[in-house]
Design a protein around this motif. Structure first.
Motif, short mmCIF file in Angstrom:
data_model
loop_
_atom_site.label_atom_id
_atom_site.label_comp_id
_atom_site.label_asym_id
_atom_site.label_seq_id
_atom_site.Cartn_x
_atom_site.Cartn_y
_atom_site.Cartn_z
N ASN A 45 38.84 41.99 31.32
CA ASN A 45 37.54 41.49 32.25
C ASN A 45 37.67 40.60 33.30
N LEU A 126 32.19 45.61 26.37
CA LEU A 126 31.65 43.93 26.96
C LEU A 126 31.21 43.97 28.05
N THR A 130 25.77 44.03 28.88
CA THR A 130 26.58 43.60 29.94
C THR A 130 25.14 44.41 30.26
N TYR A 133 21.96 44.38 28.86
CA TYR A 133 21.09 43.58 28.34
C TYR A 133 20.51 42.91 29.88
N ALA A 154 29.05 42.57 43.56
CA ALA A 154 30.50 43.19 43.40
C ALA A 154 30.35 44.12 42.81
N GLY A 179 33.08 43.88 48.57
CA GLY A 179 34.58 43.29 49.33
C GLY A 179 35.02 44.33 50.52
N TYR A 198 30.08 42.25 51.93
CA TYR A 198 30.07 40.75 51.78
C TYR A 198 30.59 40.40 52.99
N ASN A 246 31.28 33.79 37.84
CA ASN A 246 31.35 33.10 38.47
C ASN A 246 32.76 32.95 39.51
N ALA A 247 33.18 34.59 39.57
CA ALA A 247 34.67 34.77 40.40
C ALA A 247 35.07 34.14 40.87
N SER A 248 34.23 33.22 42.08
CA SER A 248 33.89 33.44 43.42
C SER A 248 34.22 31.53 43.27
N ARG A 268 20.88 32.02 33.12
CA ARG A 268 21.98 31.93 33.03
C ARG A 268 22.52 32.86 31.87
N PRO A 269 22.46 33.70 31.75
CA PRO A 269 23.10 34.44 30.14
C PRO A 269 23.99 34.16 30.33
N SER A 270 24.23 35.43 28.87
CA SER A 270 25.41 34.77 28.18
C SER A 270 25.81 35.97 27.31
N LEU A 317 43.51 42.09 39.24
CA LEU A 317 42.01 41.56 38.80
C LEU A 317 41.77 40.76 40.27
N ARG A 320 41.32 41.30 44.06
CA ARG A 320 40.39 41.98 44.53
C ARG A 320 40.80 43.57 44.46
N THR A 322 41.63 45.79 42.09
CA THR A 322 40.83 46.39 41.51
C THR A 322 39.36 47.17 41.39
P1 NDP Z 1 34.78 43.81 37.97
O1 NDP Z 1 36.11 44.11 38.19
O2 NDP Z 1 34.11 42.92 38.70
O3 NDP Z 1 35.96 41.87 39.09
C1 NDP Z 1 35.55 40.84 39.62
C2 NDP Z 1 34.77 41.21 41.71
O4 NDP Z 1 34.34 40.08 42.14
C3 NDP Z 1 35.93 41.45 42.69
O5 NDP Z 1 36.77 42.67 42.17
C4 NDP Z 1 35.69 41.48 43.64
O6 NDP Z 1 34.08 42.74 43.79
C5 NDP Z 1 34.35 40.09 43.19
N1 NDP Z 1 34.63 38.91 43.70
C6 NDP Z 1 34.25 38.41 44.71
N2 NDP Z 1 34.56 37.34 44.79
C7 NDP Z 1 36.03 37.65 44.64
C8 NDP Z 1 37.03 36.61 44.59
N3 NDP Z 1 36.80 35.27 45.18
N4 NDP Z 1 37.69 36.33 43.67
C9 NDP Z 1 38.06 37.00 43.00
N5 NDP Z 1 36.92 38.74 42.62
C10 NDP Z 1 35.42 38.01 43.28
O7 NDP Z 1 35.00 42.12 36.64
P2 NDP Z 1 34.03 42.55 35.04
O8 NDP Z 1 33.45 43.57 35.95
O9 NDP Z 1 35.39 41.73 34.46
O10 NDP Z 1 33.18 41.71 35.57
C11 NDP Z 1 32.08 40.98 37.06
C12 NDP Z 1 31.42 39.83 36.41
O11 NDP Z 1 30.51 39.72 35.59
C13 NDP Z 1 32.30 39.03 36.34
O12 NDP Z 1 32.03 37.19 37.17
C14 NDP Z 1 32.15 38.14 34.84
O13 NDP Z 1 32.38 36.94 34.69
C15 NDP Z 1 31.03 38.15 34.95
N6 NDP Z 1 30.32 39.06 33.25
C16 NDP Z 1 29.53 37.97 32.83
C17 NDP Z 1 28.89 38.60 31.79
C18 NDP Z 1 27.48 37.77 31.03
O14 NDP Z 1 26.78 38.29 30.33
N7 NDP Z 1 27.66 36.17 31.21
C19 NDP Z 1 29.45 39.48 31.10
C20 NDP Z 1 30.65 39.72 31.37
C21 NDP Z 1 30.79 39.92 32.21
P3 NDP Z 1 34.91 43.06 45.31
O15 NDP Z 1 36.40 43.12 46.38
O16 NDP Z 1 34.40 43.87 45.71
O17 NDP Z 1 33.95 41.53 46.28
#
Ligand code: NDP
Length: 330
Positions: A45, A126, A130, A133, A154, A179, A198, A246-248, A268-270, A317, A320, A322
């Motif tokens: 994840n 996980l 997610t 909810y 994403a 992406g 995007y 906050n992947a970015s 801003r949930p978890s 991962l 980007r 995957t």
């Molecule tokens: P993903 O498989 O969705 O991977 C992350 C994706 O984010 C990438 O594939 C990419 O897709 C996109 N992305 C956009 N900008 C960036 C960047 N600068 N660097 C890397 N990736 C980027 O991951 P998960 O399915 O594991 O999780 C998705 C999101 O959900 C994560 O942010 C995770 O933290 C969040 N999450 C939150 C939870 C919560 O309860 N708060 C629980 C589970 C996950 P693209 O190329 O299409 O932009």
């Protein structure tokens, strides 16, 4: 006597993928409220990346991983819902699933229906809890109804592909962002009503056009820094901004005044705020098991790596590269 040695992936400091190290340790026997679990597969994840890099700071040394599936090998005192030999899957906090065996609290561990494989269980807990909810509990005041527009960033990722399918099953019109054009096609093939690349298009302008100038009822934003402003611009009056990742990079400090023109809501949930107890976790898991068993949601495992290849898995991962879910096989 059950063996209790295990290969485990741990970090002793925060940093890049070089800090991931494979060690062998004795995991011991389960205490009260705990089980000894032998993994068959482990889910990867994006939160594992935040914990490795230190964006989410946790005490070190740390064994990463929050998702897995396998067989219960021993049960501690007071555990009533599981027995030795049960097939199980879980999303759990604290982390520690990157291993062959672990001793862990039983609270978040659920029996896996026979129709769901270990690989699928490890790839969906996980991520699927997610989506459960996000779509069903974390709602605007008047709720979500069939036909409503939502924006999901994403959308070709692990959480994203589950969301596309589950939203379609609920009758929602999910506007996906991703992406690349290939990822957009994947989101459409999995039930998104529209998809926007995007990296090449102004997603807020396109959302406005798709919704006849109104904007969407909910934005689900796990990208953070790069999408925040466009997400706010994409919401309709009284819309809900769900910032769940906050992947970015982290979202910049928020000015409350920016919410005033449209009377917006922000949360801003978890997942563990919702899966806060054994009964809440089981109810969410039952909903996930049902939607997966019914075939309305398929879990796409697009990448498989051996536990020993964990560095390569993290690199893919983060880069980007995957789509859908990634598992580590053990
Ligand atoms: P993903 O498989 O969705 O991977 C992350 C994706 O984010 C990438 O594939 C990419 O897709 C996109 N992305 C956009 N900008 C960036 C960047 N600068 N660097 C890397 N990736 C980027 O991951 P998960 O399915 O594991 O999780 C998705 C999101 O959900 C994560 O942010 C995770 O933290 C969040 N999450 C939150 C939870 C919560 O309860 N708060 C629980 C589970 C996950 P693209 O190329 O299409 O932009």
């Amino acid at each position: 006597m059950v063996t209790t040695t295990s290969k485990c992936v741990q970090i002793s400091r925060n940093g890049g993928t070089e800090v991931l190290e494979l060690v062998t340790r004795d995991v011991g026997q389960p205490g009260a409220g705990e089980i000894l679990l032998r993994h068959h597969a482990v889910g990867l994840n994006f939160i594992d990346v935040y914990q490795r890099s230190g964006l989410y700071a946790l005490p070190l040394p740390l064994q990463l991983g929050m998702e897995g599936a396998g067989v219960v090998e021993a049960v501690g005192d007071g555990v009533t819902h599981l027995q030795t030999g049960d097939r199980v899957a879980y999303a759990s906090n604290p982390p520690g699933s990157y291993c062959e065996r672990r001793v862990m609290p039983a609270t978040h561990v659920c029996k896996l229906p026979d129709s769901i494989s270990f690989d699928t269980g490890a790839a969906m807990m996980l991520k699927g809890l997610t989506v459960q909810y996000l779509l069903k509990q974390c709602l605007p005041a008047e709720g979500l109804q069939a036909g409503d527009f939502v924006l999901f960033h994403a959308a070709a990722g692990g959480v994203g592909l589950i969301a596309c399918q589950w939203a379609k099953a609920l009758g929602l019109q999910l506007i996906a962002t991703a992406g690349s054009d290939e990822k957009c096609q994947l989101a459409l093939a999995n039930g998104a009503s529209h998809a926007i690349n995007y990296r090449t298009e102004d997603f807020a302008a396109k959302v406005k056009a798709i919704t006849g100038g109104q904007g969407v009822k909910v934005v689900y934003d796990s990208v953070g820094k790069d999408t925040w402003e466009g997400s706010i611009a994409s919401l309709r009056r009284f819309g809900l901004m769900v910032s769940f990742g906050n992947a970015s990079g982290p979202v910049p400090p928020l000015s409350l005044a920016a919410l005033a023109p449209k009377g917006l809501y922000v949360t801003r949930p978890s997942v563990f705020v919702y899966a806060h107890s054994r009964s809440a976790t089981q109810a969410m898991a039952d909903d996930l098991f049902n939607v997966v068993s019914s075939g309305k949601v398929n879990i796409h495992i697009a990448q498989r790596y051996a536990l020993e290849q964990v560095r390569t898995a993290h690199e893919a991962l983060e880069a980007r590269q995957t789509t859908g879910s990634t598992i580590l096989t053990v």
